[in-house]
Design an enzyme around this catalytic site. Structure first.
Site, mmCIF file in Angstrom:
data_model
loop_
_atom_site.group_PDB
_atom_site.id
_atom_site.type_symbol
_atom_site.label_atom_id
_atom_site.label_comp_id
_atom_site.label_asym_id
_atom_site.label_seq_id
_atom_site.Cartn_x
_atom_site.Cartn_y
_atom_site.Cartn_z
ATOM 1 N N HIS A 66 12.668 -12.236 -3.545
ATOM 2 C CA HIS A 66 12.794 -12.850 -2.299
ATOM 3 C C HIS A 66 14.410 -13.466 -2.277
ATOM 4 C CE1 HIS A 66 9.182 -12.867 0.206
ATOM 5 N NE2 HIS A 66 8.866 -11.964 -0.989
ATOM 6 N N ASP A 242 -3.457 -5.467 -7.885
ATOM 7 C CA ASP A 242 -3.876 -4.260 -8.627
ATOM 8 C C ASP A 242 -5.374 -5.022 -9.182
ATOM 9 O OD1 ASP A 242 -4.820 -2.735 -10.845
ATOM 10 O OD2 ASP A 242 -3.043 -2.983 -12.172
#
Length: 326
Positions: A66, A242
């Site tokens: 970011h 995940d």
């Protein structure tokens, strides 16, 4: 698998500038004379933090991304909002950046200021900490060159359009990556960072409410619906990106995409879109190829929009400019 997916995180988690070549003083041994214990201090600070808070690695990787995609790797995402300026970190797209990621940078900066005050930039701290944490959880080692300076600007209103969104198409994501000098293959490789970390329910709620996305694995969808049933009132609820090996940096993220276990719409689309599917197939079948491409992409990411002496500084505190900027 469902027991893994059911784990909840009460937390806080994948930003923009024009790619530019590194300045001449961006080197591996930049602090060799001015702060010889730099590497040691970073390593000795991140190790216990990751042990205490296992989500630190994923959060720091996301924070670094970011920062670099938002006008370069200049620690602008670390700046706190004041009465004169709403900073990047308080834009809606950054509201879920995890506190543990900010905390590890602060801890390292504090330790470095005791050893070599006024020498190491917050931008370099974030870059080095990210690499060390990624390798700690099983990811590939890659070179981090140093010498970045901390930027002079952090504006929330500039964030929109510079960060990929949870429901974007491949062309829309690629336009953001291209602005920073990245290819389609590098987009997929960097997306593999989702092999660790989590996402809040609101980011994928449109895939399970009111109707379930038929391309989402049915059992996975059932677990997510139960997990997120109160997400509108409990905004901290989140799921692993995940669900199979959430704490390990591996190629399971890509294997999951082939099984309908991509959490975000922007994850799933990588397998569905014919332009990115070959890269998903490659990385799902060959972890070495993924690690090599991810490492190269991370080295490249660390060079995006780097600030030098003329357009940057070494902040005394990572969340404040040395001089008041409005």
């Amino acid at each position: 698998m469902s027991s893994v997916i059911n784990v909840l995180f009460v937390v806080l988690v994948f930003v923009p500038s024009i790619y530019s070549a590194p300045p001449p003083n961006l080197t591996k041994d930049y602090y060799q004379k001015t702060c010889p214990d730099f590497n040691k201090i970073v390593r000795e600070t991140v190790t216990p933090k990751q042990g205490q808070q296992p989500t630190t690695a994923a959060g720091t990787l996301r924070l670094f991304f970011h920062d670099c995609f938002m006008e370069g790797c200049d620690a602008s995402v670390l700046i706190a909002t004041n009465s004169f300026n709403k900073a990047e970190r308080d834009d809606d797209l950054n509201e879920s950046l995890p506190g543990d990621a900010f905390d590890i940078v602060t801890r390292i900066k504090t330790a470095l200021e005791l050893s070599c005050p006024g020498v190491v930039s917050c931008a370099d701290i974030l870059a080095q900490a990210t690499r060390d944490l990624v390798t700690m959880v099983g990811g590939p080692f890659y070179e981090v060159k140093l010498g970045r300076k901390d930027g002079f600007e952090s504006k929330a209103h500039k964030v929109k359009g510079n960060l990929p969104l949870a429901n974007q198409s491949v062309p829309d994501m690629l336009s953001i990556f291209k602005k920073n000098g990245f290819t389609l293959k590098e987009l997929v490789a960097l997306s593999g960072g989702h092999t660790i970390g989590f996402s809040h329910c609101k980011e994928f709620s449109n895939r399970i409410f009111p109707k379930v996305d038929p391309e989402l694995n049915a059992k996975f969808a059932g677990v997510l619906k139960d997990l997120c049933k109160n997400f509108e009132t409990n905004k901290t609820m989140a799921a692993f990106l995940d669900p199979v090996t959430p704490g390990k940096f591996d190629n399971m993220y890509f294997k999951n995409l082939k099984r309908g276990l991509g959490l975000l719409a922007s994850d799933h689309i990588l397998f569905k879109d014919p332009s990115t599917r070959p890269f998903v197939e490659l990385y799902a079948n060959n972890q070495t190829a993924f690690f090599e491409d991810f490492a190269r992409a991370m080295e490249k990411l660390g060079r995006v929009g780097v600030k030098g002496e003329k357009d940057g500084e070494v902040r005394r505190r990572c969340d404040h400019f040395n001089k008041l900027n409005v």
